[in-house]
Design a protein around this motif. Structure first.
Motif, mmCIF file in Angstrom:
data_model
loop_
_atom_site.group_PDB
_atom_site.id
_atom_site.type_symbol
_atom_site.label_atom_id
_atom_site.label_comp_id
_atom_site.label_asym_id
_atom_site.label_seq_id
_atom_site.Cartn_x
_atom_site.Cartn_y
_atom_site.Cartn_z
ATOM 1 N N ASP A 36 0.823 -1.217 0.000
ATOM 2 C CA ASP A 36 0.000 0.000 0.000
ATOM 3 C C ASP A 36 0.853 1.261 0.000
ATOM 4 O OD1 ASP A 36 -2.446 1.310 -0.133
ATOM 5 O OD2 ASP A 36 -2.588 1.532 2.040
ATOM 6 N N LEU A 37 1.987 1.215 -0.715
ATOM 7 C CA LEU A 37 2.802 2.417 -0.903
ATOM 8 C C LEU A 37 2.368 3.044 -2.225
ATOM 9 C CD1 LEU A 37 6.374 1.169 0.143
ATOM 10 C CD2 LEU A 37 4.572 2.166 1.563
ATOM 11 N N GLU A 38 1.646 4.127 -2.144
ATOM 12 C CA GLU A 38 0.948 4.621 -3.341
ATOM 13 C C GLU A 38 1.859 5.281 -4.364
ATOM 14 O OE1 GLU A 38 -2.727 6.629 -2.696
ATOM 15 O OE2 GLU A 38 -3.110 5.536 -0.853
ATOM 16 N N THR A 39 3.075 5.636 -4.003
ATOM 17 C CA THR A 39 3.967 6.285 -4.964
ATOM 18 C C THR A 39 4.817 5.284 -5.741
ATOM 19 O OG1 THR A 39 5.832 6.563 -3.429
ATOM 20 C CG2 THR A 39 4.120 8.267 -3.399
ATOM 21 N N VAL A 40 4.619 3.989 -5.498
ATOM 22 C CA VAL A 40 5.467 2.941 -6.076
ATOM 23 C C VAL A 40 4.775 2.267 -7.263
ATOM 24 C CG1 VAL A 40 6.659 0.766 -5.624
ATOM 25 C CG2 VAL A 40 6.582 2.536 -3.858
ATOM 26 N N PHE A 41 5.464 2.256 -8.407
ATOM 27 C CA PHE A 41 4.966 1.615 -9.626
ATOM 28 C C PHE A 41 6.084 0.759 -10.225
ATOM 29 C CE2 PHE A 41 2.241 5.174 -8.951
ATOM 30 C CZ PHE A 41 1.017 4.871 -9.514
ATOM 31 N N ARG A 42 5.716 -0.124 -11.132
ATOM 32 C CA ARG A 42 6.725 -0.865 -11.876
ATOM 33 C C ARG A 42 6.274 -1.025 -13.324
ATOM 34 N NH1 ARG A 42 7.104 -6.216 -8.274
ATOM 35 N NH2 ARG A 42 4.941 -6.364 -7.590
ATOM 36 N N THR A 43 7.263 -1.209 -14.201
ATOM 37 C CA THR A 43 6.964 -1.446 -15.614
ATOM 38 C C THR A 43 7.161 -2.913 -15.982
ATOM 39 O OG1 THR A 43 9.221 -0.762 -16.171
ATOM 40 C CG2 THR A 43 7.485 0.897 -16.365
ATOM 41 N N CYS A 44 7.580 -3.720 -15.030
ATOM 42 C CA CYS A 44 7.789 -5.160 -15.231
ATOM 43 C C CYS A 44 6.645 -5.946 -14.596
ATOM 44 C CB CYS A 44 9.125 -5.582 -14.614
ATOM 45 S SG CYS A 44 9.293 -5.117 -12.862
ATOM 46 N N GLY A 45 6.713 -7.267 -14.698
ATOM 47 C CA GLY A 45 5.695 -8.116 -14.097
ATOM 48 C C GLY A 45 6.029 -8.503 -12.667
ATOM 49 N N ARG A 46 5.300 -9.468 -12.140
ATOM 50 C CA ARG A 46 5.450 -9.938 -10.761
ATOM 51 C C ARG A 46 5.888 -11.398 -10.757
ATOM 52 N NH1 ARG A 46 1.643 -7.571 -6.638
ATOM 53 N NH2 ARG A 46 1.502 -9.717 -5.886
ATOM 54 N N ASP A 47 6.590 -11.786 -9.684
ATOM 55 C CA ASP A 47 7.063 -13.163 -9.580
ATOM 56 C C ASP A 47 5.926 -14.168 -9.483
ATOM 57 O OD1 ASP A 47 9.687 -12.423 -9.730
ATOM 58 O OD2 ASP A 47 9.965 -12.303 -7.563
ATOM 59 N N ASP A 48 4.825 -13.789 -8.818
ATOM 60 C CA ASP A 48 3.730 -14.748 -8.713
ATOM 61 C C ASP A 48 3.073 -14.974 -10.073
ATOM 62 O OD1 ASP A 48 2.790 -12.140 -8.582
ATOM 63 O OD2 ASP A 48 1.558 -12.451 -6.798
ATOM 64 N N GLN A 49 3.098 -13.963 -10.950
ATOM 65 C CA GLN A 49 2.631 -14.168 -12.330
ATOM 66 C C GLN A 49 3.614 -15.067 -13.086
ATOM 67 O OE1 GLN A 49 2.771 -10.027 -13.398
ATOM 68 N NE2 GLN A 49 0.562 -9.746 -13.191
ATOM 69 N N GLN A 50 4.894 -14.772 -12.903
ATOM 70 C CA GLN A 50 5.946 -15.514 -13.594
ATOM 71 C C GLN A 50 5.954 -16.982 -13.158
ATOM 72 O OE1 GLN A 50 10.517 -14.430 -14.933
ATOM 73 N NE2 GLN A 50 9.656 -13.418 -13.148
ATOM 74 N N ALA A 51 5.658 -17.218 -11.879
ATOM 75 C CA ALA A 51 5.680 -18.579 -11.350
ATOM 76 C C ALA A 51 4.576 -19.443 -11.942
ATOM 77 C CB ALA A 51 5.551 -18.550 -9.824
ATOM 78 N N VAL A 52 3.413 -18.857 -12.161
ATOM 79 C CA VAL A 52 2.309 -19.617 -12.754
ATOM 80 C C VAL A 52 2.675 -20.047 -14.172
ATOM 81 C CG1 VAL A 52 -0.072 -19.481 -13.560
ATOM 82 C CG2 VAL A 52 0.540 -18.526 -11.324
#
Length: 372
Positions: A136-152
């Protein structure tokens, strides 16, 4: 009360906005943080190259609202303590108004707390650990994916495409590497598959012969590795040297030309696979950025593209809001799409890219990645 609401309630945030909303300086300062030295410097330099290439265009076009963008480099060497020091310097001394970085999740997680408390937009091009955006850190974004997506995706690839269920899990004990392996372990458990080996190695090690012996003894037919090229390369090479016939599967950190040399040559990459974002050359939305990099004689390396895209994201948020208020930049990113070097990007309420897609690559006999 969410994090930005808490900041807005305090005088400390108001003092930060005096600088950022007025953009009082003659330049708009953007920090770029990552491993600029050490074993993983290639990654940091690619991000820096991508950011610099895009910001060069911005400045040549007159800057942002007539103000040139000044880039400030921060070397964290993928070390959390050093990342915190860089973040504090960016905030207190350099007075950056936005940040591309950090690279490693283990650096991004503690540093992002500092940027969020200061009301500074942070866009990471590479930190895939779910914790990055799950706090819930609202100033934080990423342009890549997430490990839990990658793991599936990895679980399906190993079990359904390679049709292997005897899997050894190996990680480098770092936030990214272990996080990726643990996410896959959960995915396998959901498919009622238990790994035949779960083992950690230490970053900086290069002799993995004892580990390879353990893998052989486990009966594994596939090794899934969570970590970076400096360890992945020697591990792949020593697996081949011991004559172990296993598939070697890993994550997006292997999407680098350096893996060929690190593994001891293209001949050792037979049976090696990695997940990554799809080649941007396949996405028409990336065409302008790719043409620009070609014009500047810059190779479209993986993290060069993600650095470029992260810079595009920040500039779009600043230009889209004009007033420099962090809460408006955050709202703008949640409500808009950015045409970037890695395709069209939109963000959910956490700051994650919507509908990010991972695909798998292997290597041909020259060490060139080939989509599976």
């Amino acid at each position: 009360m969410n994090s930005i609401s808490k900041l807005l309630a305090g005088a400390a945030f108001a003092s930060v906005l005096v600088v950022s909303s007025a953009y009082a300086a003659d330049t708009i300062k953007i920090g770029v943080a990552g491993p600029m030295t050490g074993a993983n410097a290639t990654f940091g330099e690619q991000v820096w190259t991508g950011v610099s290439a895009y910001i060069k265009n911005v400045n040549e076009a007159g800057g942002i609202d007539g103000k040139k963008v000044e880039l400030i480099k921060g070397d964290d060497a993928c070390e959390p303590k050093q990342a915190v020091a860089v973040a504090n310097r960016f905030v207190d001394q350099d007075k950056v108004q936005a940040l591309v970085g950090h690279f490693c999740s283990s650096s991004t997680i503690p540093a992002s707390e500092i940027y969020n408390d200061a009301g500074i937009l942070m866009v990471t091009p590479s930190s895939t650990n779910p914790i990055v955006t799950d706090r819930d850190l609202e100033t934080v974004f990423r342009t890549c994916g997430r490990d839990d997506q990658q793991a599936v995706v990895a679980g399906s690839f190993i079990l359904d495409t390679l049709k292997i269920d005897k899997i050894a899990l190996v990680h480098d004990k770092d936030t990214y590497g272990q996080g990726l392996v643990d996410a896959l372990k959960k995915t396998l458990a959901d498919r009622k598959v238990e790994p035949v080996l779960y083992e950690g190695l230490t970053r900086g090690e290069r002799d993995f012969n004892a580990l390879v012996t353990k893998i052989k003894s486990s009966g594994a037919k596939a090794v899934y590795f969570g970590g970076l090229i400096p360890e992945a390369g020697p591990l792949i090479r020593q697996i081949h040297e011991q004559g172990l016939d296993v598939a070697f599967v890993s994550g997006d950190a292997l999407a680098q030309a350096e893996i060929v040399t690190a593994a001891g040559g293209a001949q050792n990459l037979k049976g090696v696979y990695y997940s990554s974002a799809a080649d941007p050359k396949e996405d028409p939305a990336s065409a302008d950025a790719l043409a620009d990099l070609k014009k500047q004689s810059i190779a479209p390396d993986n993290y060069t593209l993600f650095g470029y895209a992260s810079a595009q994201t920040i500039v779009a948020a600043i230009q889209g809001t004009k007033d420099g208020k962090i809460e408006d930049q955050v709202k703008w990113l949640h409500a808009n799409t950015v045409k970037s070097a890695v395709g069209n990007l939109g963000w959910n309420e956490k700051g994650d890219v919507k509908d990010f897609k991972f695909v798998f690559y292997s290597f041909d006999d020259k060490g060139t990645p080939v989509r599976n």
